[in-house]
Write an enzyme that holds these catalytic residues in place. Structure first.
Site, PDB file in Angstrom:
ATOM      1  CG  ASP A 229      -1.707   1.255   1.389  1.00  0.00           C
ATOM      2  OD1 ASP A 229      -1.553   2.165   0.547  1.00  0.00           O
ATOM      3  OD2 ASP A 229      -2.482   1.348   2.358  1.00  0.00           O
ATOM      4  CD  GLN A 232      -0.289   8.943   3.278  1.00  0.00           C
ATOM      5  OE1 GLN A 232       0.406   9.909   2.956  1.00  0.00           O
ATOM      6  NE2 GLN A 232      -1.584   9.058   3.471  1.00  0.00           N
ATOM      7  CB  CYS A 394      -8.744   5.321   7.628  1.00  0.00           C
ATOM      8  SG  CYS A 394     -10.017   6.388   6.986  1.00  0.00           S
TER       9      CYS A 394
HETATM   10  N1  PMP Z   1      -3.631   3.644   2.366  1.00  0.00           N
HETATM   11  C1  PMP Z   1      -3.078   4.663   3.024  1.00  0.00           C
HETATM   12  C2  PMP Z   1      -1.798   4.423   3.789  1.00  0.00           C
HETATM   13  C3  PMP Z   1      -3.660   5.917   3.002  1.00  0.00           C
HETATM   14  O1  PMP Z   1      -3.111   6.920   3.673  1.00  0.00           O
HETATM   15  C4  PMP Z   1      -4.854   6.111   2.278  1.00  0.00           C
HETATM   16  C5  PMP Z   1      -5.542   7.444   2.228  1.00  0.00           C
HETATM   17  N2  PMP Z   1      -5.667   8.078   3.459  1.00  0.00           N
HETATM   18  C6  PMP Z   1      -5.393   5.009   1.601  1.00  0.00           C
HETATM   19  C7  PMP Z   1      -4.753   3.798   1.655  1.00  0.00           C
HETATM   20  C8  PMP Z   1      -6.655   5.119   0.811  1.00  0.00           C
HETATM   21  O2  PMP Z   1      -6.503   5.967  -0.278  1.00  0.00           O
HETATM   22  P1  PMP Z   1      -7.773   6.393  -1.149  1.00  0.00           P
HETATM   23  O3  PMP Z   1      -8.757   6.978  -0.188  1.00  0.00           O
HETATM   24  O4  PMP Z   1      -7.232   7.403  -2.111  1.00  0.00           O
HETATM   25  O5  PMP Z   1      -8.277   5.168  -1.813  1.00  0.00           O
END
Ligand code: PMP
Length: 447
Positions: A229, A232, A394
Site C-alpha cells: 500500500d 503515502q 482510518c
Molecule cells: N492507504 C493509506 C496508507 C492511506 O493513507 C490512504 C488514504 N488516506 C489510503 C490507503 C486510501 O486511499 P484512497 O482513499 O485514495 O483510496
C-alpha cells in the site's frame, strides 16, 4: 465541541515570512524555493477572516498546481472523447493521451511494462481489486494473510472480508511503542500457509517508513505474494517496484498533485495475467456471446466501463511536475520540515508525538496533548487558518494499540514552508496553555 468560542491567538503571519532565506533551527538549503507556491492558486487565500491558509492536510489529499488544472481544462475544452472505442479524431487524441499517461506512471514507478499499470479510482479500489480477483482465486480456508498493526483500513478491511469469504486466517506483524514493525516476529509469522503479505510502505499516522524490501525478500522466500500500500510513499519518495520486490502496489492520484477519482494498481504481468477479471462490462472483454465472454488483454481486462480519462491524463501532468522538481529534492524538503516540526512540537509541554524519530519517518507528524481532544485542537487550528486532520485517520486498530482514541496530524508536501511549521507550533503551544488545568504550572524545561 470547541469549549471556548471565538478564542483568538496572536499568530505568526506565514505569508510575511515565507520568503525568508533562513529560519533558526532549519537548514534552508535543504528546502525547495517557496516561489513554487505560486503554482498553487488555492494556497493564496485567506480563511476565517485574515488568516493565510496553512495547508497541512496533505496525507489526506494534496492540492494541484496550475499545470495540472490547465491539462484538465485543455482535455475537456479540446481533446475529450471516450477512449479505445471511437474511430474519430477526438477519441484518437484522448486514447493517445490516456495511454501516454499510463506510460508516465510506468516509468515513475519503474515497472517493466505499461500493461502492468491498471488505472483504478484510488488505492482503496486497487487493493480491493486484488482481494476480489487474486484473493478469491488463490486463498482457501486455512491459508494465512499477513498485515501489520499500522495498516490503513483500506489495506485491512478488504483482507478481513476475504478471510470471511474464504475461511483464511488474518495475522498481524506487531509494532513497538515507537511505532516501528517488530521485524523479529516476521520469521515466526511467515509459515508455509502464508499466501499474502500486505503492508504499507509508509504509515499514514506514524510516518514510519517500513522496510518493504526486506519484508518482501523474506515473504518471497516463504512463497508468499507481496502487496504494497504505497498511498503515502509514491507521492514523496522515489519508487521502483522491481527493486522493492512488490508483486502488487497501489496508490492514489489525489495524494500526488493529481485529480481525485484516479489511482493506480501495479501488478506483475504474470500475476495479473493469471487473475480472473473483476468488474464485468464494456472494454474488459475480447468477445461476448449470450452466455459467456472471453476477457480482453491486460490492462483492459481490469478497466471495465469508461475509465477516468481526463483524471488519468492529468495524473500524467502531475507526474511531469513532480519529475521536474525531482522526488529526491521533494523528499529532502519534507524531511527537513518534518524534523523541524518534530523539534518545535516537542517544545510544547506534555505533547506526545506518535511514531519514530525524524530520521526514520516520512513527512508527517501526528500528536496528542493531555488536553484538549484532537478534534478540538484541529478546530482551533482551523480558526487560525491551519488545516490539519484529527481522528483515527482510518487506522483504528493502530490507535487502539497506542491506547488513544484519536490524534491530530500535520502532513507536509513540497509547497509547505518553515514559517508554516512555526505557525503550527506556536498555535499548538497556545492551545496547550489555554487548556492547562488551573493551578498547574508548566513543567520546567529539561536542563
Ligand atoms: N492507504 C493509506 C496508507 C492511506 O493513507 C490512504 C488514504 N488516506 C489510503 C490507503 C486510501 O486511499 P484512497 O482513499 O485514495 O483510496
Amino acid at each position: 465541541m470547541w469549549p471556548i468560542p471565538n478564542a483568538k491567538f496572536a499568530m505568526t503571519n506565514p505569508s510575511s515570512v515565507i520568503f525568508m532565506s533562513s529560519v533558526a533551527g532549519i537548514d534552508s538549503s535543504k528546502l525547495l524555493p517557496a516561489s513554487l507556491r505560486e503554482d498553487f492558486p488555492i494556497l493564496e487565500q485567506l480563511v476565517h477572516g485574515d488568516h493565510p491558509l496553512v495547508f497541512l492536510d496533505n496525507a489526506a489529499s494534496t492540492q494541484r498546481p496550475r499545470q495540472v488544472i490547465d491539462v484538465l481544462r485543455r482535455v475537456y475544452e479540446h481533446d475529450y472523447a471516450n477512449v479505445h472505442r471511437g474511430i474519430h479524431t477526438l477519441s484518437e487524441r484522448s486514447t493517445e493521451q490516456y495511454e501516454a499517461a499510463r506510460e508516465k506512471v510506468r516509468a515513475f514507478i519503474g515497472a517493466e511494462k505499461s500493461l502492468e499499470i491498471v488505472f483504478t479510482s484510488g488505492s482503496t479500489a486497487g487493493i480491493n481489486l486484488v482481494a476480489r480477483s487474486w484473493g478469491d482465486a488463490n486463498i482457501k480456508a486455512g491459508d494465512e494473510i499477513l498485515v501489520t498493526t499500522m495498516e490503513h483500513h483500506s489495506n485491512l478491511v478488504p483482507w478481513q472480508q476475504l478471510t470471511e469469504r474464504s475461511g483464511a486466517i488474518l495475522k498481524h506483524i506487531p509494532i513497538t511503542d515507537d511505532g516501528e514493525l517488530v521485524l523479529d516476529a516476521l520469521d515466526s509469522l511467515l509459515t508455509k500457509r502464508t499466501k499474502l503479505v500486505a503492508v504499507a510502505s509508509v504509515s499514514n499516522v506514524l510516518g514510519t517508513i517500513n522496510p518493504v524490501r526486506e519484508i518482501a525478500r523474506r515473504a518471497h522466500a516463504a512463497g508468499a505474494v507481496v502487496l504494497v500500500d504505497a498511498a503515502q510513499s509514491v507521492p514523496h519518495v522515489p519508487t521502483n517496484v522491481r527493486e522493492l520486490g512488490a508483486d502488487f502496489l497501489a496508490f492514489s492520484g489525489h495524494k500526488m498533485l493529481g485529480p481525485t477519482g484516479i489511482g493506480v494498481l501495479y501488478g506483475r504481468e504474470e500475476l495479473l495475467d493469471a487473475m480472473p477479471a473483476f468488474l464485468g462490462g464494456g472494454s474488459m472483454i475480447n468477445r461476448v456471446w449470450p452466455d459467456r465472454f472471453t476477457p480482453a488483454e491486460l490492462p483492459a481486462k481490469f478497466e471495465a466501463g469508461t475509465p477516468p480519462i481526463a483524471p488519468a491524463i492529468a495524473l500524467g501532468a502531475a507526474i511531469d511536475y513532480l519529475n521536474l522538481i525531482g522526488l529526491e529534492k521533494i523528499q529532502q524538503h519534507e524531511h527537513e520540515l518534518c524534523r523541524y516540526a518534530y523539534e518545535r512540537l516537542l517544545e510544547v509541554d506534555g505533547l506526545r508525538i506518535l511514531g519514530p524519530p525524524p530520521d526514520r519517518r516520512a513527512g508527517l507528524v501526528s500528536f496528542t496533548l493531555p488536553e484538549p481532544h484532537p478534534h478540538d485542537i484541529a478546530q482551533l487550528l482551523d480558526e487560525e487558518g491551519i488545516a490539519v486532520r484529527a481522528g483515527h485517520h482510518c487506522a483504528w486498530p493502530l490507535h487502539d494499540r497506542l491506547g488513544i482514541p484519536a490524534s491530530t496530524r500535520a502532513s507536509f508536501y513540497l509547497y509547505n514552508t518553515a514559517a508554516e511549521v512555526d505557525a503550527l507550533a506556536e498555535c499548538v503551544a497556545k492551545i496547550r496553555d489555554r487548556f492547562r488545568p488551573r493551578g498547574r504550572k508548566r513543567a520546567p524545561k529539561p536542563a
